[in-house]
Design an enzyme around this catalytic site. Structure first.
Site, short mmCIF file in Angstrom:
data_model
loop_
_atom_site.label_atom_id
_atom_site.label_comp_id
_atom_site.label_asym_id
_atom_site.label_seq_id
_atom_site.Cartn_x
_atom_site.Cartn_y
_atom_site.Cartn_z
N ARG A 141 0.84 -1.21 0.00
CA ARG A 141 0.00 0.00 0.00
C ARG A 141 0.87 1.26 0.00
O ARG A 141 0.70 2.15 -0.84
CB ARG A 141 -0.90 0.01 1.26
CG ARG A 141 -2.00 -1.02 1.23
CD ARG A 141 -2.69 -1.10 2.58
NE ARG A 141 -1.81 -1.70 3.57
CZ ARG A 141 -2.01 -2.91 4.12
NH1 ARG A 141 -3.08 -3.60 3.82
NH2 ARG A 141 -1.15 -3.40 5.00
N ILE A 142 1.83 1.33 0.94
CA ILE A 142 2.64 2.55 1.04
C ILE A 142 3.64 2.62 -0.11
O ILE A 142 3.86 3.68 -0.70
CB ILE A 142 3.35 2.64 2.41
CG1 ILE A 142 2.33 2.56 3.55
CG2 ILE A 142 4.17 3.92 2.51
CD1 ILE A 142 2.94 2.44 4.94
N ARG A 219 11.00 -0.70 8.64
CA ARG A 219 11.37 -1.07 9.99
C ARG A 219 12.88 -1.11 10.12
O ARG A 219 13.58 -1.53 9.19
CB ARG A 219 10.80 -2.45 10.36
CG ARG A 219 9.34 -2.43 10.74
CD ARG A 219 9.10 -1.70 12.06
NE ARG A 219 7.69 -1.68 12.47
CZ ARG A 219 6.83 -0.69 12.20
NH1 ARG A 219 7.20 0.37 11.52
NH2 ARG A 219 5.58 -0.76 12.65
N GLU A 248 14.97 1.33 18.57
CA GLU A 248 14.38 2.63 18.89
C GLU A 248 13.99 2.71 20.37
O GLU A 248 13.53 1.72 20.92
CB GLU A 248 13.11 2.84 18.06
CG GLU A 248 13.40 2.98 16.60
CD GLU A 248 12.12 2.92 15.75
OE1 GLU A 248 11.00 2.98 16.31
OE2 GLU A 248 12.26 2.80 14.53
N HIS A 266 11.09 8.17 13.82
CA HIS A 266 9.90 7.35 13.52
C HIS A 266 8.64 8.22 13.44
O HIS A 266 7.69 8.05 14.21
CB HIS A 266 9.72 6.23 14.56
CG HIS A 266 8.88 5.10 14.08
ND1 HIS A 266 9.09 3.78 14.44
CD2 HIS A 266 7.81 5.07 13.24
CE1 HIS A 266 8.18 3.01 13.86
NE2 HIS A 266 7.38 3.77 13.12
N GLY A 268 6.90 8.75 10.46
CA GLY A 268 6.21 8.50 9.18
C GLY A 268 4.73 8.88 9.21
O GLY A 268 4.22 9.53 8.29
P1 NAP Z 1 1.74 -3.85 2.90
O1 NAP Z 1 0.68 -3.28 2.03
O2 NAP Z 1 1.50 -5.17 3.55
O3 NAP Z 1 3.09 -3.91 2.05
C1 NAP Z 1 4.21 -4.63 2.44
C2 NAP Z 1 5.01 -4.97 1.20
O4 NAP Z 1 6.21 -5.63 1.61
C3 NAP Z 1 4.29 -5.91 0.26
O5 NAP Z 1 4.53 -5.46 -1.05
C4 NAP Z 1 4.97 -7.25 0.48
O6 NAP Z 1 4.92 -8.00 -0.70
C5 NAP Z 1 6.40 -6.79 0.79
N1 NAP Z 1 7.16 -7.78 1.54
C6 NAP Z 1 6.83 -8.39 2.70
N2 NAP Z 1 7.79 -9.28 3.04
C7 NAP Z 1 8.73 -9.22 2.07
C8 NAP Z 1 9.96 -9.92 1.84
N3 NAP Z 1 10.41 -10.85 2.69
N4 NAP Z 1 10.68 -9.61 0.75
C9 NAP Z 1 10.22 -8.71 -0.14
N5 NAP Z 1 9.07 -8.01 0.02
C10 NAP Z 1 8.34 -8.27 1.11
O7 NAP Z 1 2.08 -2.86 4.09
P2 NAP Z 1 2.09 -1.25 4.08
O8 NAP Z 1 0.80 -0.74 4.58
O9 NAP Z 1 2.60 -0.77 2.77
O10 NAP Z 1 3.19 -1.00 5.24
C11 NAP Z 1 4.50 -1.49 5.06
C12 NAP Z 1 5.33 -1.34 6.33
O11 NAP Z 1 5.71 0.02 6.50
C13 NAP Z 1 4.65 -1.69 7.65
O12 NAP Z 1 4.62 -3.07 7.89
C14 NAP Z 1 5.50 -0.96 8.66
O13 NAP Z 1 6.57 -1.78 9.09
C15 NAP Z 1 6.07 0.21 7.86
N6 NAP Z 1 5.51 1.52 8.31
C16 NAP Z 1 6.36 2.45 8.82
C17 NAP Z 1 5.83 3.66 9.24
C18 NAP Z 1 6.72 4.74 9.81
O14 NAP Z 1 6.21 5.57 10.56
N7 NAP Z 1 8.00 4.76 9.50
C19 NAP Z 1 4.48 3.92 9.15
C20 NAP Z 1 3.65 2.95 8.61
C21 NAP Z 1 4.18 1.74 8.18
P3 NAP Z 1 4.99 -9.61 -0.73
O15 NAP Z 1 4.21 -10.09 0.46
O16 NAP Z 1 4.40 -9.95 -2.06
O17 NAP Z 1 6.44 -9.91 -0.67
C1 8YV Z 2 3.39 4.23 14.06
C2 8YV Z 2 4.11 2.63 12.19
O1 8YV Z 2 4.33 5.19 14.41
O2 8YV Z 2 1.96 2.02 11.46
C3 8YV Z 2 3.13 1.67 11.65
O3 8YV Z 2 3.54 0.53 11.37
O4 8YV Z 2 5.25 2.37 12.24
C4 8YV Z 2 3.67 3.97 12.63
O5 8YV Z 2 2.54 4.40 11.94
C5 8YV Z 2 3.52 3.20 15.11
O6 8YV Z 2 2.99 1.99 14.79
C6 8YV Z 2 2.87 3.73 16.37
O7 8YV Z 2 3.29 3.02 17.43
#
Ligand code: NAP
Ligand code: 8YV
Length: 300
Positions: A141-142, A219, A248, A266, A268
């Site tokens: 999604r992201i 992550r 973190e 962190h 995002g």
């Molecule tokens: P999502 O829609 O589930 O997307 C995750 C992507 O990662 C999918 O394309 C998945 O594809 C791929 N993936 C998973 N395991 C993999 C592997 N071993 N090798 C290669 N690709 C892999 O999730 P999202 O909503 O986009 O969120 C993604 C992540 O962003 C979250 O899980 C979280 O850790 C992080 N995040 C960070 C923040 C922040 O504040 N920094 C905020 C929100 C989210 P396949 O399953 O087909 O491999």
């Molecule tokens: C939040 C995130 O900061 O959604 C996630 O996976 O990393 C961030 O949106 C965190 O989960 C809040 O604790």
């Protein structure tokens, strides 16, 4: 927990606040009364076992590696997360971090504030977004929201995830190293799991190359921080931006001392707007579960 989630839940349930790690301090009758948990702390098998009548764990965040979802599943406890409501915010932040890294916005502001502009203009930045090619690690999604934005910047996009995504036309690379070799800007937005841990390592960074820029918004566990520090110090890659770290909020000294690295704490999804939407979804998952028997965004 976010105040908005607490106040929504308090309208329908008796809410008990528990500090992380202090669940065992509840009396047995209090533990027996707990049927739902809203959390962004670690929830392991022991925690779940302490709450025998638990039905639902609503995780505050889309990434839910803090919850032992396999064990919860075995115990028939539903786990929910907060997808979609944060997607656009996190994609915005990612582009901001990338721009900050290549155009040195934080450093330039520091330069101005310290009065150095009086003596000379800020030096031209070595890096630019112009002529860059973007590799997205995790076209979920992201990942897709980041790709849409960077496409509008006129940049070519490629990606790697474990399988090609239907309906996505960007070139797909079967391995992360092949993707890193093909681009000069790698954006990581995969979850933190056993299969993604330390996958951005010395080999990946070498493949990215001397003009390479790494952005990690997914992550911390995904990046081998020692290998990254070496790569930034020796010029194996040019620069990086990290919103997430392995341990973190601890920041390794070797990262803090690097000039070609931008670090954010962190943030995002961290706007009042988006955190309120996330809180709403956390509460609504619990409310929906107890009203209808179905959660809104279960993780499986
Ligand atoms: P999502 O829609 O589930 O997307 C995750 C992507 O990662 C999918 O394309 C998945 O594809 C791929 N993936 C998973 N395991 C993999 C592997 N071993 N090798 C290669 N690709 C892999 O999730 P999202 O909503 O986009 O969120 C993604 C992540 O962003 C979250 O899980 C979280 O850790 C992080 N995040 C960070 C923040 C922040 O504040 N920094 C905020 C929100 C989210 P396949 O399953 O087909 O491999
Ligand atoms: C939040 C995130 O900061 O959604 C996630 O996976 O990393 C961030 O949106 C965190 O989960 C809040 O604790």
């Amino acid at each position: 927990m976010h105040e908005h989630a607490k106040s929504m839940l308090a309208q329908q349930f008796r809410v008990v606040e528990i500090e992380e790690g202090r669940l065992a301090e509840l009396t047995e009758s209090e533990r027996l009364a707990v049927r739902g948990v809203a959390s962004h702390a670690r929830i392991d098998a022991h925690f779940i076992d302490l709450l025998p009548n638990l039905e639902i764990i609503a995780n505050f965040g889309v990434g839910y590696e803090a919850v032992d979802a396999d064990y919860a599943h075995k115990k028939n406890v539903v786990v929910t997360n907060t997808p979609d409501v944060l997607t656009e915010e996190v994609a915005d932040t990612t582009v901001g971090l990338l721009l900050n890294v290549v155009r040195e916005l934080s450093k330039a502001e520091q330069y101005l504030r310290s009065g150095k502009w009086m003596a000379a203009p800020y030096p031209l930045t070595r890096l630019t977004l112009r002529d860059r090619s973007i590799g997205i690690y995790g076209m979920g999604r992201i990942g897709r929201a980041i790709a849409r934005r960077l496409e509008a910047f006129g940049l070519p996009i490629a990606y790697h995830s474990r399988r090609p995504v239907e309906g996505i036309q960007y070139p797909y690379y079967e391995t992360l190293v092949d993707l890193a070799r093909a681009v000069d800007t790698l954006i990581s937005i995969v979850p933190g799991t056993a299969t993604t841990a330390n996958t951005i390592n010395a080999e990946t960074l070498k493949a990215l190359g001397g003009n390479g820029v790494l952005i990690n918004m997914g992550r911390g566990i995904v990046v081998d921080e020692r290998a990254l520090a070496d790569a930034l110090r020796t010029g194996t890659i040019a620069a990086a931006g990290l919103d997430v770290l392995q341990s973190e909020p601890n920041v390794p000294y070797e990262l803090l001392s690097l000039d070609n690295l931008v670090l954010t704490p962190h943030i995002g999804s961290a706007s009042e707007h988006t955190r309120t939407r996330m809180a709403e979804l956390v509460a609504n998952n619990i409310i929906s579960w107890f009203e209808t028997g179905a959660a809104i965004t279960p993780v499986r």
